[in-house]
Design an enzyme around this catalytic site. Structure first.
Site, PDB file in Angstrom:
ATOM      1  N   HIS A 138       0.850  -1.188   0.000  1.00 30.13           N
ATOM      2  CA  HIS A 138       0.000   0.000   0.000  1.00 30.13           C
ATOM      3  C   HIS A 138       0.887   1.240   0.000  1.00 30.13           C
ATOM      4  O   HIS A 138       1.639   1.475   0.945  1.00 30.13           O
ATOM      5  CB  HIS A 138      -0.901   0.006   1.230  1.00 30.13           C
ATOM      6  CG  HIS A 138      -1.780   1.213   1.325  1.00 30.13           C
ATOM      7  ND1 HIS A 138      -2.755   1.503   0.393  1.00 30.13           N
ATOM      8  CD2 HIS A 138      -1.817   2.224   2.232  1.00 30.13           C
ATOM      9  CE1 HIS A 138      -3.359   2.634   0.728  1.00 30.13           C
ATOM     10  NE2 HIS A 138      -2.813   3.087   1.844  1.00 30.13           N
ATOM     11  N   LYS A 159      -0.245  10.731   0.895  1.00 27.43           N
ATOM     12  CA  LYS A 159       0.631  10.116  -0.114  1.00 27.43           C
ATOM     13  C   LYS A 159       0.215  10.513  -1.533  1.00 27.43           C
ATOM     14  O   LYS A 159       1.055  10.919  -2.345  1.00 27.43           O
ATOM     15  CB  LYS A 159       0.604   8.593   0.030  1.00 27.43           C
ATOM     16  CG  LYS A 159       1.104   8.069   1.375  1.00 27.43           C
ATOM     17  CD  LYS A 159       1.125   6.564   1.421  1.00 27.43           C
ATOM     18  CE  LYS A 159      -0.248   5.931   1.305  1.00 27.43           C
ATOM     19  NZ  LYS A 159      -1.129   6.259   2.447  1.00 27.43           N
ATOM     20  N   ASP A 177      -1.843   3.948  -4.640  1.00 24.84           N
ATOM     21  CA  ASP A 177      -2.667   3.126  -3.753  1.00 24.84           C
ATOM     22  C   ASP A 177      -2.112   1.717  -3.590  1.00 24.84           C
ATOM     23  O   ASP A 177      -1.839   1.277  -2.479  1.00 24.84           O
ATOM     24  CB  ASP A 177      -4.120   3.064  -4.241  1.00 24.84           C
ATOM     25  CG  ASP A 177      -5.021   2.434  -3.186  1.00 24.84           C
ATOM     26  OD1 ASP A 177      -4.960   2.879  -2.031  1.00 24.84           O
ATOM     27  OD2 ASP A 177      -5.761   1.498  -3.515  1.00 24.84           O
ATOM     28  N   ARG A 243      18.106  14.407  12.482  1.00 22.77           N
ATOM     29  CA  ARG A 243      18.283  15.761  11.964  1.00 22.77           C
ATOM     30  C   ARG A 243      19.537  15.897  11.102  1.00 22.77           C
ATOM     31  O   ARG A 243      19.692  16.885  10.385  1.00 22.77           O
ATOM     32  CB  ARG A 243      18.345  16.766  13.133  1.00 22.77           C
ATOM     33  CG  ARG A 243      17.088  16.761  13.982  1.00 22.77           C
ATOM     34  CD  ARG A 243      17.152  17.780  15.097  1.00 22.77           C
ATOM     35  NE  ARG A 243      17.232  19.146  14.594  1.00 22.77           N
ATOM     36  CZ  ARG A 243      17.277  20.223  15.375  1.00 22.77           C
ATOM     37  NH1 ARG A 243      17.271  20.072  16.692  1.00 22.77           N
ATOM     38  NH2 ARG A 243      17.344  21.415  14.852  1.00 22.77           N
TER      39      ARG A 243
END
Length: 315
Positions: A138, A159, A177, A243
Site C-alpha cells: 500500500h 501520499k 494506492d 536531523r
C-alpha cells in the site's frame, strides 16, 4: 507467483506450434532453460525434465547422426509428463520421432526462426520477469530524477496528494494506492501498478483522476526499479527525528533491502519538495558525496582543533 504456459509463449513470441497441443497449458515453473545435448547422447540420469528444452543446430545435427532406434529412444525419454515444452530454434525441421513422442505425452513442440542464442536470451528474460515473486504494498511509486521512490504511510497521511504535487513538478507517476513489486533478482525490486489502476490517482475531495489525460504521456510510467522508500508519519510531539541524516534505515522486501527514510508530516511542510530533495540527495550519496558525513567530519575537526587550542592556552 504468476503462471506461465506454452500458450503464453506462443502468443508472446508468435512461435509455431508443431505438436503437443494437449499440453499447451502445462505450467512452466522455472526460468531455467536446458539444452539437452548430453541427453541426445543418451545420458538421462540428471535430466532436468521440468525445464523448457531448447534444441539448437548443435543438438539437431548430432541427433541426425543417430540410428532410427536411438532417435526413438532419445525422444521418448526427452518427452515426459513433466516437460513443459520443447523449442526448436532457427526454423529447424522437427524430427518425426520427436513429434510422435510429444503427441503421446502431450508435450508442446514449438518452433522459432530466431537464432539459439537470441532465443535463449529473450526467453530467459521473459520468464525471469513473469515468474518473479510478487507482492503488493500500500503506497505510491514515483520516478523522481530517475530514482524510483516508494512513498508509504498510514491512510490519509497525504501520499496521493504528494504524488500529484510531484507530477506537477515534472516527475512521473508509476502507481498509486497499490504497488505490485516483483523481485527480478536478489538486489532488484521493480514496481508497477495493477492493470485496473494504471495512470490513476485518488485525491480525497476530487475523486479519481487520470494523470496521463491531465498531464500527458510523459507524466506516467508502467514500471520502475525501486531504490528508496519514504515513509510518511504524523508528527509526534517529543519524538526524536534524525536531523543530520547519518543514520540509515533499511526496508526489506523479499530478500532485498532498500534505503528507508521517515519524514514527519505536519501543516506547513512541503512534502513534495522534501521528497524531491531526498531523491536528489540519495543520488549524490550513490555518487560518493554524503553531505551529512562531510558535515560530521568537519565538525569533528573543529572540535579537535578547539581542544588543541584550549590545551595550548592552559599550558
Amino acid at each position: 507467483m504468476s503462471k506461465v504456459t506454452a500458450n503464453d509463449l506462443i502468443e508472446r513470441f508468435e512461435w509455431e506450434l508443431l505438436a503437443g497441443e494437449e499440453g499447451i497449458y502445462r505450467p512452466i515453473t522455472t526460468s531455467d532453460i536446458s539444452r539437452p545435448g548430453i541427453e541426445m547422447a543418451g545420458f538421462f540420469t540428471y535430466y532436468p525434465a521440468k525445464r523448457l528444452q531448447l534444441i539448437g543446430r548443435t543438438e539437431w545435427s548430432f541427433f541426425q547422426s543417430l540410428s532410427d532406434q536411438e532417435k526413438k529412444a532419445r525422444m521418448t525419454k526427452l518427452c515426459t509428463y513433466d516437460t513443459p515444452g520443447i523449442i526448436l530454434s532457427r526454423g529447424l525441421e522437427a524430427p518425426k520421432q520427436l513429434l510422435e513422442a510429444a503427441e503421446k505425452r502431450g508435450v508442446p513442440v514449438l518452433r522459432s526462426q530466431s537464432t539459439t542464442t537470441q532465443l535463449s536470451s529473450r526467453l530467459t528474460n521473459f520468464l525471469e520477469s513473469a515468474l518473479a515473486p510478487v507482492t503488493a504494498v500500500h503506497g505510491v511509486l514515483v520516478d523522481i530524477y530517475g530514482i524510483g521512490v516508494l512513498i508509504t504511510g498510514g491512510s490519509g497521511v497525504g501520499k496521493s496528494e504528494t504524488a500529484l504535487d510531484l507530477v506537477r513538478r515534472g516527475h512521473r507517476l508509476v502507481a498509486d494506492d497499490s504497488v505490485e513489486i516483483r523481485q527480478h533478482n536478489e538486489d532488484t525490486l521493480v514496481g508497477s501498478p495493477p492493470p485496473l489502476l494504471q495512470h490513476l490517482l485518488e485525491i480525497r475531495g476530487l475523486g479519481i483522476i487520470n494523470v496521463m489525460t491531465l498531464f500527458g504521456a510523459g507524466a506516467v510510467r508502467l514500471h520502475k526499479r525501486i531504490s528508496l522508500c519514504i515513509d510518511l508519519e504524523i508528527w509526534e510531539q517529543g519524538k526524536a527525528y534524525d536531523r543530520l541524516g547519518l543514520e540509515e534505515e533499511k526496508k526489506k522486501i523479499f530478500d532485498t533491502e532498500i534505503t528507508k527514510m521517515t519524514v514527519p508530516v505536519r501543516p506547513g511542510r512541503n512534502l513534495a519538495v522534501i521528497i524531491e530533495v531526498a531523491a536528489m540527495n540519495f543520488r549524490l550519496k550513490r555518487l560518493g558525496f554524503n553531505a551529512a558525513q562531510d558535515f560530521s567530519e568537519r565538525l569533528s575537526q573543529v572540535i579537535e582543533k578547539g581542544d588543541e587550542d584550549h590545551d595550548r592556552g592552559t599550558n
